[in-house]
Design a protein around this motif. Structure first.
Motif, PDB file in Angstrom:
ATOM      1  N   LEU A   1       0.826  -1.209   0.000  1.00  0.00           N
ATOM      2  CA  LEU A   1       0.000   0.000   0.000  1.00  0.00           C
ATOM      3  C   LEU A   1       0.858   1.255   0.000  1.00  0.00           C
ATOM      4  CD1 LEU A   1      -2.637  -1.124   2.678  1.00  0.00           C
ATOM      5  CD2 LEU A   1      -2.721  -1.425   0.193  1.00  0.00           C
ATOM      6  N   ASN A   2       0.541   2.171  -0.909  1.00  0.00           N
ATOM      7  CA  ASN A   2       1.223   3.465  -0.995  1.00  0.00           C
ATOM      8  C   ASN A   2       0.182   4.581  -1.063  1.00  0.00           C
ATOM      9  OD1 ASN A   2       3.947   2.486  -1.123  1.00  0.00           O
ATOM     10  ND2 ASN A   2       3.507   1.794  -3.215  1.00  0.00           N
ATOM     11  N   PRO A   3      -0.578   4.786   0.013  1.00  0.00           N
ATOM     12  CA  PRO A   3      -1.656   5.791  -0.029  1.00  0.00           C
ATOM     13  C   PRO A   3      -1.097   7.205  -0.038  1.00  0.00           C
ATOM     14  CG  PRO A   3      -1.410   4.923   2.183  1.00  0.00           C
ATOM     15  CD  PRO A   3      -0.491   4.110   1.312  1.00  0.00           C
ATOM     16  N   GLY A   4      -1.964   8.143  -0.388  1.00  0.00           N
ATOM     17  CA  GLY A   4      -1.588   9.551  -0.338  1.00  0.00           C
ATOM     18  C   GLY A   4      -1.585  10.242  -1.677  1.00  0.00           C
ATOM     19  N   ARG A   5      -1.628   9.490  -2.774  1.00  0.00           N
ATOM     20  CA  ARG A   5      -1.607  10.139  -4.084  1.00  0.00           C
ATOM     21  C   ARG A   5      -2.933  10.819  -4.409  1.00  0.00           C
ATOM     22  NH1 ARG A   5       1.597   5.834  -8.035  1.00  0.00           N
ATOM     23  NH2 ARG A   5       3.449   5.609  -6.717  1.00  0.00           N
ATOM     24  N   ARG A   6      -4.006  10.318  -3.806  1.00  0.00           N
ATOM     25  CA  ARG A   6      -5.325  10.873  -4.111  1.00  0.00           C
ATOM     26  C   ARG A   6      -5.947  11.592  -2.929  1.00  0.00           C
ATOM     27  NH1 ARG A   6      -8.127   8.706  -8.538  1.00  0.00           N
ATOM     28  NH2 ARG A   6      -6.823   7.384  -9.842  1.00  0.00           N
ATOM     29  N   ARG A   7      -5.528  11.278  -1.730  1.00  0.00           N
ATOM     30  CA  ARG A   7      -6.135  11.881  -0.551  1.00  0.00           C
ATOM     31  C   ARG A   7      -5.113  11.924   0.575  1.00  0.00           C
ATOM     32  NH1 ARG A   7      -7.943   6.840  -1.609  1.00  0.00           N
ATOM     33  NH2 ARG A   7      -7.790   5.243   0.003  1.00  0.00           N
ATOM     34  N   ALA A   8      -5.434  12.637   1.646  1.00  0.00           N
ATOM     35  CA  ALA A   8      -4.508  12.776   2.769  1.00  0.00           C
ATOM     36  C   ALA A   8      -5.186  12.299   4.047  1.00  0.00           C
ATOM     37  CB  ALA A   8      -4.052  14.223   2.903  1.00  0.00           C
ATOM     38  N   ASP A   9      -5.811  11.138   3.980  1.00  0.00           N
ATOM     39  CA  ASP A   9      -6.485  10.558   5.139  1.00  0.00           C
ATOM     40  C   ASP A   9      -5.434   9.998   6.086  1.00  0.00           C
ATOM     41  OD1 ASP A   9      -7.830   8.802   6.920  1.00  0.00           O
ATOM     42  OD2 ASP A   9      -9.512   8.711   5.534  1.00  0.00           O
ATOM     43  N   ALA A  10      -5.413  10.506   7.333  1.00  0.00           N
ATOM     44  CA  ALA A  10      -4.386  10.080   8.287  1.00  0.00           C
ATOM     45  C   ALA A  10      -4.459   8.583   8.555  1.00  0.00           C
ATOM     46  CB  ALA A  10      -4.541  10.859   9.597  1.00  0.00           C
ATOM     47  N   HIS A  11      -5.671   8.032   8.568  1.00  0.00           N
ATOM     48  CA  HIS A  11      -5.798   6.600   8.823  1.00  0.00           C
ATOM     49  C   HIS A  11      -5.137   5.781   7.710  1.00  0.00           C
ATOM     50  CE1 HIS A  11      -9.004   8.317  11.346  1.00  0.00           C
ATOM     51  NE2 HIS A  11      -8.783   7.286  12.137  1.00  0.00           N
ATOM     52  N   ASP A  12      -5.302   6.247   6.469  1.00  0.00           N
ATOM     53  CA  ASP A  12      -4.673   5.552   5.350  1.00  0.00           C
ATOM     54  C   ASP A  12      -3.150   5.683   5.411  1.00  0.00           C
ATOM     55  OD1 ASP A  12      -7.074   4.714   4.367  1.00  0.00           O
ATOM     56  OD2 ASP A  12      -7.272   6.320   2.913  1.00  0.00           O
ATOM     57  N   MET A  13      -2.658   6.852   5.812  1.00  0.00           N
ATOM     58  CA  MET A  13      -1.219   7.062   5.833  1.00  0.00           C
ATOM     59  C   MET A  13      -0.523   6.136   6.822  1.00  0.00           C
ATOM     60  SD  MET A  13      -0.956   9.193   3.458  1.00  0.00           S
ATOM     61  CE  MET A  13       0.814   9.497   3.578  1.00  0.00           C
ATOM     62  N   PHE A  14      -1.238   5.729   7.871  1.00  0.00           N
ATOM     63  CA  PHE A  14      -0.656   4.780   8.822  1.00  0.00           C
ATOM     64  C   PHE A  14      -0.427   3.406   8.177  1.00  0.00           C
ATOM     65  CE2 PHE A  14      -2.527   7.518  12.259  1.00  0.00           C
ATOM     66  CZ  PHE A  14      -1.312   7.876  12.816  1.00  0.00           C
ATOM     67  N   LEU A  15      -1.066   3.167   7.058  1.00  0.00           N
ATOM     68  CA  LEU A  15      -0.946   1.875   6.381  1.00  0.00           C
ATOM     69  C   LEU A  15       0.143   1.879   5.311  1.00  0.00           C
ATOM     70  CD1 LEU A  15      -4.752   1.088   5.930  1.00  0.00           C
ATOM     71  CD2 LEU A  15      -3.254   0.434   7.815  1.00  0.00           C
ATOM     72  N   ALA A  16       0.821   2.995   5.117  1.00  0.00           N
ATOM     73  CA  ALA A  16       1.847   3.084   4.074  1.00  0.00           C
ATOM     74  C   ALA A  16       2.913   2.018   4.278  1.00  0.00           C
ATOM     75  CB  ALA A  16       2.474   4.476   4.081  1.00  0.00           C
ATOM     76  N   GLY A  17       3.197   1.260   3.218  1.00  0.00           N
ATOM     77  CA  GLY A  17       4.226   0.235   3.258  1.00  0.00           C
ATOM     78  C   GLY A  17       3.736  -1.125   3.703  1.00  0.00           C
ATOM     79  N   ARG A  18       2.500  -1.206   4.202  1.00  0.00           N
ATOM     80  CA  ARG A  18       1.976  -2.501   4.660  1.00  0.00           C
ATOM     81  C   ARG A  18       1.579  -3.343   3.460  1.00  0.00           C
ATOM     82  NH1 ARG A  18      -0.338  -1.412   9.819  1.00  0.00           N
ATOM     83  NH2 ARG A  18      -1.155  -3.551   9.945  1.00  0.00           N
ATOM     84  N   THR A  19       1.651  -4.650   3.610  1.00  0.00           N
ATOM     85  CA  THR A  19       1.265  -5.556   2.529  1.00  0.00           C
ATOM     86  C   THR A  19      -0.174  -6.012   2.733  1.00  0.00           C
ATOM     87  OG1 THR A  19       2.137  -7.464   3.718  1.00  0.00           O
ATOM     88  CG2 THR A  19       3.612  -6.345   2.166  1.00  0.00           C
ATOM     89  N   ALA A  20      -0.859  -6.222   1.611  1.00  0.00           N
ATOM     90  CA  ALA A  20      -2.271  -6.574   1.671  1.00  0.00           C
ATOM     91  C   ALA A  20      -2.593  -7.559   0.564  1.00  0.00           C
ATOM     92  CB  ALA A  20      -3.132  -5.319   1.537  1.00  0.00           C
ATOM     93  N   ARG A  21      -3.728  -8.196   0.703  1.00  0.00           N
ATOM     94  CA  ARG A  21      -4.206  -9.126  -0.308  1.00  0.00           C
ATOM     95  C   ARG A  21      -5.499  -8.580  -0.903  1.00  0.00           C
ATOM     96  NH1 ARG A  21      -2.536 -14.056  -1.704  1.00  0.00           N
ATOM     97  NH2 ARG A  21      -1.119 -14.073   0.089  1.00  0.00           N
ATOM     98  N   VAL A  22      -5.585  -8.574  -2.226  1.00  0.00           N
ATOM     99  CA  VAL A  22      -6.760  -8.051  -2.920  1.00  0.00           C
ATOM    100  C   VAL A  22      -7.917  -9.041  -2.788  1.00  0.00           C
ATOM    101  CG1 VAL A  22      -7.707  -7.339  -5.150  1.00  0.00           C
ATOM    102  CG2 VAL A  22      -5.355  -6.720  -4.528  1.00  0.00           C
ATOM    103  N   GLU A  23      -9.071  -8.530  -2.369  1.00  0.00           N
ATOM    104  CA  GLU A  23     -10.258  -9.368  -2.216  1.00  0.00           C
ATOM    105  C   GLU A  23     -11.259  -9.193  -3.353  1.00  0.00           C
ATOM    106  OE1 GLU A  23     -10.313 -11.554   0.039  1.00  0.00           O
ATOM    107  OE2 GLU A  23      -8.684 -10.849   1.334  1.00  0.00           O
ATOM    108  N   ALA A  24     -11.222  -8.021  -4.017  1.00  0.00           N
ATOM    109  CA  ALA A  24     -12.157  -7.770  -5.121  1.00  0.00           C
ATOM    110  C   ALA A  24     -11.686  -6.554  -5.896  1.00  0.00           C
ATOM    111  CB  ALA A  24     -13.573  -7.561  -4.602  1.00  0.00           C
TER     112      ALA A  24
END
Length: 476
Positions: free
Chosen positions: A403-426
């Motif tokens: 996850l590399n959030p921040g390109r479209r929004r500046a949600d602090a909750h999303d920014m805490f997830l930067a660099g975390r790995t995830a699995r696509v569900e849909a």
């Protein structure tokens, strides 16, 4: 009372008690010390807080010649409740007083008030009608008796007099459609002296959660939120102050308008799963019910003493059977024709088409275009098998991404997830043709639970980086 007006009243009651008292429902809670936030009309002479003393509602009406309006002003009237401890031959005010297991707390309550009139529309054209509203004051005294019968004190409850006026008039609009603009003003005319008084004092002479229910017989109202094209210009010219008029009642009916102090949509409704009022407009019944159950015995004792309506909440949640609590956990709503949410047979909800077969009345079956609001009818969309290209890699369900959030929004909750790995569900497609990825975090212990409930995190394709099955250790 007409059936549409009775349906409207149930919604209006939720507006009346919106924010009346907030969880944890105790007088000592900080968020319950600044009360009465919505629809407050203070006396005209009180200006310390800048709150209004009047409101204006304008709406559009298609009347017949003999149309009648049923205009009702509804509000809460603050009842000051003061606990006084016995002291010699007299009494002195105290914050609270215990009598055995019961405690008495100094805390204001409120009483429902309603006033109005039935007015012929023809009499309002080019004229103004005033309806005076007078609510007298009153006082009651309840003695507080100890376990041994001793006199400990008393509870003094008082309503102060409140006066208001309703000003109704109508104007026939030019054009071939026979539209009439209705204007109803509400003004608090309670006598007031002393600008330096506190807000708590002013509230005792105020209209709280003030709103209007306006019904019509021999006519219909026009939606201001979604007017027909021929009435759009007239709807946009309506001027409303401190109110938000919407159609209310059974969808499709246009006999009643609720002019609310909070923003609503046309045809708001109380969720059928809601077992009773929690002062939240039925938005989070499950959460508040579960939290109320977790209160300690001491907290429940204080909450029950805070307000009689809170005591009812405690009793109701304490006796809530499992089957009713289960109903609060969630419900599937279908846009379009109402679905009878009957019993489940063979794993299939009654009234809902099977998932592996064509839906009944599917417009795609007869060549009609797929409605934009019903993605379930679009066989060209399949979130579980659709894919999207990210950095030259096909991303679909099961793909691993960083996850590399921040390109479209500046949600602090999303920014805490930067660099975390995830699995696509849909891979989802919205009505604007934009792709979104629903993901679960790989290191989240509750990932399986989120997956089972369909509760995912959502990111745009350009906010993730594809990684292989053997790559992508989590970064700090």
């Amino acid at each position: 009372m007409s059936a549409p007006m009775e349906t409207a009243r149930r919604v209006a009651d939720a507006v009346l008690y919106e924010g009346y008292l907030l969880y944890p429902y105790r007088a000592s809670a900080a968020k319950n010390r600044m009360r009465w936030q919505f629809g407050v009309l203070v006396p005209r002479g009180f200006s310390s807080t800048g709150e209004p003393s009047s409101s204006v509602t304008e709406c559009l009406l298609e009347p017949a010649e003999d149309a009648l309006l049923d205009v009702r002003l509804r509000f809460l009237h603050v009842k000051a409740r003061t606990v006084e401890q016995a002291e010699g031959e007299g009494h002195r005010p105290v914050p609270e007083l215990a009598a055995g297991e019961r405690i008495y707390i100094t805390f204001d309550e409120a009483t429902e008030r309603e006033a109005g009139a039935v007015l012929p529309v023809a009499d309002l054209i080019g004229a103004e009608r005033m309806i005076e509203v007078r609510v007298p004051g009153d006082q009651s005294v309840e003695p507080i008796i100890g376990p041994a019968g001793e006199r400990l004190g008393r509870v003094v409850a008082e309503h102060r007099p409140v006066r208001a006026s309703l000003l109704a008039r109508a104007e026939r609009l030019a054009g071939p459609y026979g539209l009439v603009k209705l204007r109803v003003g509400v003004e608090n005319t309670t006598a007031w002296e002393g600008d330096d008084a506190s807000r708590a004092e002013a509230l005792r002479g105020s209209l709280i959660a003030a709103h209007l229910l306006i019904g019509v017989s021999g006519g219909t109202f026009v939606s201001l939120l979604d007017p027909p094209e021929w009435a759009r210009e007239a709807a946009e010219a309506c001027h409303n102050e401190h109110t938000w008029p919407v159609l209310v009642g059974d969808p499709g009916h246009r006999e009643v308008v609720l002019s609310s102090p909070i923003i609503l949509y046309d045809y708001p409704a109380i969720a059928p799963e809601s077992p009773g009022d929690l002062f939240d407009s039925t938005e989070i019944d499950e959460l508040l019910s579960l939290r109320t159950m977790t209160l300690t015995d001491e907290e429940k004792r204080e909450a029950a003493a805070t307000d009689p309506r809170v005591a009812e909440i405690l009793e109701r949640t304490g006796d809530l059977p499992p089957e009713l609590l289960e109903r609060l956990h969630g419900a599937i709503r279908y846009v379009g024709a109402p679905v009878d949410e009957g019993p489940v047979e063979n794993g299939q909800l009654e009234g809902v088409p099977p998932q592996d077969g064509p839906a009944q009345d599917d417009p795609a079956q007869d060549g009609a275009p797929t409605p934009w609001w019903n993605p379930g009818a679009d066989t060209g969309v399949s979130p579980e098998t659709d894919s999207v290209i990210v950095a030259g890699t096909v991303i679909a369900r099961g793909s691993r991404v960083r996850l590399n959030p921040g390109r479209r929004r500046a949600d602090a909750h999303d920014m805490f997830l930067a660099g975390r790995t995830a699995r696509v569900e849909a891979v989802l497609l919205d009505v604007d043709g934009v792709r979104h990825l629903a993901v679960t975090l790989e290191d989240d212990p509750a990932a399986d639970l989120h997956r089972a409930h369909g509760r995912f995190l959502y990111f745009a394709p350009d906010e993730v980086e594809p990684i292989g099955d053997g790559d992508g250790e989590e970064t700090a």
